[in-house]
Structures are given as C-alpha cells and as structure tokens.
Design a protein around this motif. Structure first.
Motif, PDB file in Angstrom:
ATOM      1  N   VAL A   9       0.857  -1.185   0.000  1.00 26.32           N
ATOM      2  CA  VAL A   9       0.000   0.000   0.000  1.00 26.32           C
ATOM      3  C   VAL A   9       0.887   1.226   0.000  1.00 26.32           C
ATOM      4  O   VAL A   9       1.810   1.337   0.811  1.00 26.32           O
ATOM      5  N   GLY A  10       0.588   2.122  -0.893  1.00 27.60           N
ATOM      6  CA  GLY A  10       1.377   3.344  -0.991  1.00 27.60           C
ATOM      7  C   GLY A  10       0.517   4.564  -0.724  1.00 27.60           C
ATOM      8  O   GLY A  10      -0.696   4.558  -0.946  1.00 27.60           O
ATOM      9  N   TRP A  11       1.172   5.586  -0.222  1.00 29.34           N
ATOM     10  CA  TRP A  11       0.541   6.899  -0.047  1.00 29.34           C
ATOM     11  C   TRP A  11       1.142   7.844  -1.084  1.00 29.34           C
ATOM     12  O   TRP A  11       2.369   7.913  -1.228  1.00 29.34           O
ATOM     13  N   PHE A  12       0.272   8.560  -1.741  1.00 34.78           N
ATOM     14  CA  PHE A  12       0.686   9.557  -2.716  1.00 34.78           C
ATOM     15  C   PHE A  12       0.014  10.881  -2.363  1.00 34.78           C
ATOM     16  O   PHE A  12      -0.974  10.907  -1.632  1.00 34.78           O
ATOM     17  N   ALA A  35      -0.438  18.061  -5.045  1.00 29.18           N
ATOM     18  CA  ALA A  35      -0.641  19.476  -4.749  1.00 29.18           C
ATOM     19  C   ALA A  35      -1.252  20.145  -5.975  1.00 29.18           C
ATOM     20  O   ALA A  35      -1.127  19.650  -7.093  1.00 29.18           O
ATOM     21  N   PRO A  36      -1.900  21.283  -5.789  1.00 24.96           N
ATOM     22  CA  PRO A  36      -2.521  21.984  -6.923  1.00 24.96           C
ATOM     23  C   PRO A  36      -1.508  22.277  -8.018  1.00 24.96           C
ATOM     24  O   PRO A  36      -0.431  22.811  -7.762  1.00 24.96           O
ATOM     25  N   GLY A  37      -1.865  21.890  -9.230  1.00 25.08           N
ATOM     26  CA  GLY A  37      -1.002  22.165 -10.365  1.00 25.08           C
ATOM     27  C   GLY A  37       0.191  21.246 -10.509  1.00 25.08           C
ATOM     28  O   GLY A  37       1.035  21.470 -11.386  1.00 25.08           O
ATOM     29  N   GLU A  38       0.278  20.238  -9.658  1.00 22.02           N
ATOM     30  CA  GLU A  38       1.422  19.332  -9.711  1.00 22.02           C
ATOM     31  C   GLU A  38       0.974  17.901  -9.982  1.00 22.02           C
ATOM     32  O   GLU A  38      -0.197  17.562  -9.863  1.00 22.02           O
ATOM     33  N   GLU A  39       1.950  17.076 -10.316  1.00 18.63           N
ATOM     34  CA  GLU A  39       1.663  15.661 -10.523  1.00 18.63           C
ATOM     35  C   GLU A  39       1.500  14.948  -9.181  1.00 18.63           C
ATOM     36  O   GLU A  39       1.999  15.408  -8.162  1.00 18.63           O
ATOM     37  N   ARG A  40       0.826  13.820  -9.225  1.00 24.75           N
ATOM     38  CA  ARG A  40       0.688  13.000  -8.037  1.00 24.75           C
ATOM     39  C   ARG A  40       2.034  12.325  -7.751  1.00 24.75           C
ATOM     40  O   ARG A  40       2.625  11.700  -8.632  1.00 24.75           O
ATOM     41  N   LYS A  41       2.511  12.461  -6.528  1.00 23.23           N
ATOM     42  CA  LYS A  41       3.837  11.974  -6.177  1.00 23.23           C
ATOM     43  C   LYS A  41       3.787  10.972  -5.018  1.00 23.23           C
ATOM     44  O   LYS A  41       2.939  11.082  -4.127  1.00 23.23           O
ATOM     45  N   PHE A  42       4.742  10.085  -5.052  1.00 21.73           N
ATOM     46  CA  PHE A  42       4.862   9.088  -3.994  1.00 21.73           C
ATOM     47  C   PHE A  42       5.311   9.740  -2.693  1.00 21.73           C
ATOM     48  O   PHE A  42       6.194  10.598  -2.675  1.00 21.73           O
ATOM     49  N   VAL A  43       4.711   9.295  -1.584  1.00 24.37           N
ATOM     50  CA  VAL A  43       5.064   9.815  -0.269  1.00 24.37           C
ATOM     51  C   VAL A  43       5.690   8.724   0.602  1.00 24.37           C
ATOM     52  O   VAL A  43       6.778   8.884   1.144  1.00 24.37           O
ATOM     53  N   ALA A  44       4.982   7.625   0.721  1.00 28.35           N
ATOM     54  CA  ALA A  44       5.451   6.534   1.585  1.00 28.35           C
ATOM     55  C   ALA A  44       4.655   5.281   1.253  1.00 28.35           C
ATOM     56  O   ALA A  44       3.592   5.361   0.631  1.00 28.35           O
ATOM     57  N   GLY A  45       5.172   4.155   1.686  1.00 26.00           N
ATOM     58  CA  GLY A  45       4.432   2.928   1.457  1.00 26.00           C
ATOM     59  C   GLY A  45       4.944   1.791   2.316  1.00 26.00           C
ATOM     60  O   GLY A  45       6.001   1.916   2.971  1.00 26.00           O
ATOM     61  N   ILE A  46       4.194   0.716   2.327  1.00 29.70           N
ATOM     62  CA  ILE A  46       4.534  -0.420   3.184  1.00 29.70           C
ATOM     63  C   ILE A  46       4.103  -1.713   2.502  1.00 29.70           C
ATOM     64  O   ILE A  46       3.045  -1.766   1.854  1.00 29.70           O
ATOM     65  N   LYS A  59       4.565  20.857   7.267  1.00 26.46           N
ATOM     66  CA  LYS A  59       5.012  22.095   6.640  1.00 26.46           C
ATOM     67  C   LYS A  59       3.981  22.530   5.612  1.00 26.46           C
ATOM     68  O   LYS A  59       3.230  21.705   5.087  1.00 26.46           O
ATOM     69  N   PRO A  60       3.963  23.810   5.276  1.00 28.11           N
ATOM     70  CA  PRO A  60       3.014  24.269   4.247  1.00 28.11           C
ATOM     71  C   PRO A  60       3.173  23.499   2.929  1.00 28.11           C
ATOM     72  O   PRO A  60       2.179  23.270   2.233  1.00 28.11           O
ATOM     73  N   GLU A  61       4.385  23.095   2.615  1.00 30.56           N
ATOM     74  CA  GLU A  61       4.599  22.354   1.360  1.00 30.56           C
ATOM     75  C   GLU A  61       4.055  20.933   1.404  1.00 30.56           C
ATOM     76  O   GLU A  61       4.078  20.230   0.394  1.00 30.56           O
ATOM     77  N   ASP A  62       3.566  20.501   2.550  1.00 29.81           N
ATOM     78  CA  ASP A  62       2.895  19.203   2.630  1.00 29.81           C
ATOM     79  C   ASP A  62       1.427  19.300   2.220  1.00 29.81           C
ATOM     80  O   ASP A  62       0.739  18.277   2.140  1.00 29.81           O
ATOM     81  N   THR A  63       0.962  20.505   1.964  1.00 28.95           N
ATOM     82  CA  THR A  63      -0.414  20.699   1.546  1.00 28.95           C
ATOM     83  C   THR A  63      -0.686  19.986   0.233  1.00 28.95           C
ATOM     84  O   THR A  63       0.015  20.191  -0.753  1.00 28.95           O
ATOM     85  N   ALA A  64      -1.698  19.137   0.234  1.00 30.48           N
ATOM     86  CA  ALA A  64      -2.016  18.343  -0.954  1.00 30.48           C
ATOM     87  C   ALA A  64      -3.229  17.475  -0.653  1.00 30.48           C
ATOM     88  O   ALA A  64      -3.651  17.351   0.497  1.00 30.48           O
ATOM     89  N   VAL A  65      -3.733  16.864  -1.703  1.00 32.54           N
ATOM     90  CA  VAL A  65      -4.704  15.793  -1.534  1.00 32.54           C
ATOM     91  C   VAL A  65      -3.903  14.496  -1.427  1.00 32.54           C
ATOM     92  O   VAL A  65      -3.057  14.212  -2.281  1.00 32.54           O
ATOM     93  N   TYR A  66      -4.155  13.736  -0.391  1.00 32.00           N
ATOM     94  CA  TYR A  66      -3.435  12.497  -0.142  1.00 32.00           C
ATOM     95  C   TYR A  66      -4.300  11.302  -0.537  1.00 32.00           C
ATOM     96  O   TYR A  66      -5.483  11.236  -0.196  1.00 32.00           O
ATOM     97  N   TYR A  67      -3.671  10.369  -1.233  1.00 29.74           N
ATOM     98  CA  TYR A  67      -4.341   9.168  -1.705  1.00 29.74           C
ATOM     99  C   TYR A  67      -3.609   7.927  -1.193  1.00 29.74           C
ATOM    100  O   TYR A  67      -2.381   7.921  -1.086  1.00 29.74           O
TER     101      TYR A  67
END
Length: 123
Positions: free
Chosen positions: A32-35, A38-49, A85-93
């Motif tokens: 399972v991964g977390w992605f 952010a507005p105007g950006e691509e969906r990026k990998f955050v963490a997974g297990i 941090k403010p740069e962590d602002t995003a929709v998380y999936y």
C-alpha cells in the motif's frame, strides 16, 4: 476498495494521522502506498509499506517526519505525519499494488486507488 481519511486544516508544526481503510484484500494487494497531489502538480509518492513483511519506503521529502504503518487484521494503513510544513499541503491518496518485496514509487505500479483526503497546512 480503499478510502483515505483524516485530512484537515492544520498549522505548521503540528501532527496529523491519515487512515486508509481497505474494504477487501485481494491476492494482488501486497503493498500500500501513499501519494499526494498538490494543486497544479503531478501525483507523487510519499510513503508505502509491504503488507506481509511491513517493509517501509519513504520519499526524501518526508523521511524522519512521516511514518507509515499497517494492521492486517483491521485492514488499515496509517500515515502519521509530524512536523507538518506548508509544502505538505495536498490531496493524499492511498493505493494498493501487487509488489510483495518492495514498495514502488511509480503510480503505474498501483492498480487500486481510493478517493483522496485533503491536507492543508497553514504557515
């Protein structure tokens, strides 16, 4: 099959825990991964297990601040986010993939995606 929850509006420096509920585990649900997107950006990998061994992988941007964990019996995965941090602002999936031995960072490796949850970090 997956649903992320727990997002909200928080101030910088605080913690937040996201939850991913998996309604049905299949034979190809091995990690399972977390992605985040952010507005105007691509969906990026955050963490997974990985599901069986619990092997964890993190993006450099969140190492030391975020922790991913899972509970097989509850069919849940969590993303503990500290020192936001403010740069962590995003929709998380959260998303499920079939890799058993490692957590891929490519979106293409995941075949089930849940609806996202919005995290907004104010400065």
């Amino acid at each position: 099959q997956l649903q992320a929850s727990g997002g909200g509006l928080v101030q910088a420096g605080v913690s937040l825990r996201l939850s991913c509920t998996i309604s049905q585990l299949t034979t190809d649900t091995n990690c399972v991964g977390w992605f985040r997107q952010a507005p105007g950006e691509e969906r990026k990998f955050v963490a997974g297990i990985t599901w069986r061994s619990g092997r964890r992988t993190y993006a450099d941007s969140v190492k030391g601040r975020f922790t991913v964990s899972r509970d097989g019996a509850l069919k849940m995965v969590w993303l503990q986010m500290n020192s936001l941090k403010p740069e962590d602002t995003a929709v998380y999936y959260c998303a499920a993939g079939s890799n058993s031995y490692s957590v891929p960072s490519s979106r293409d490796a995941y075949h089930y995606w849940g609806l996202g949850t919005l995290v907004t970090v104010s400065s």
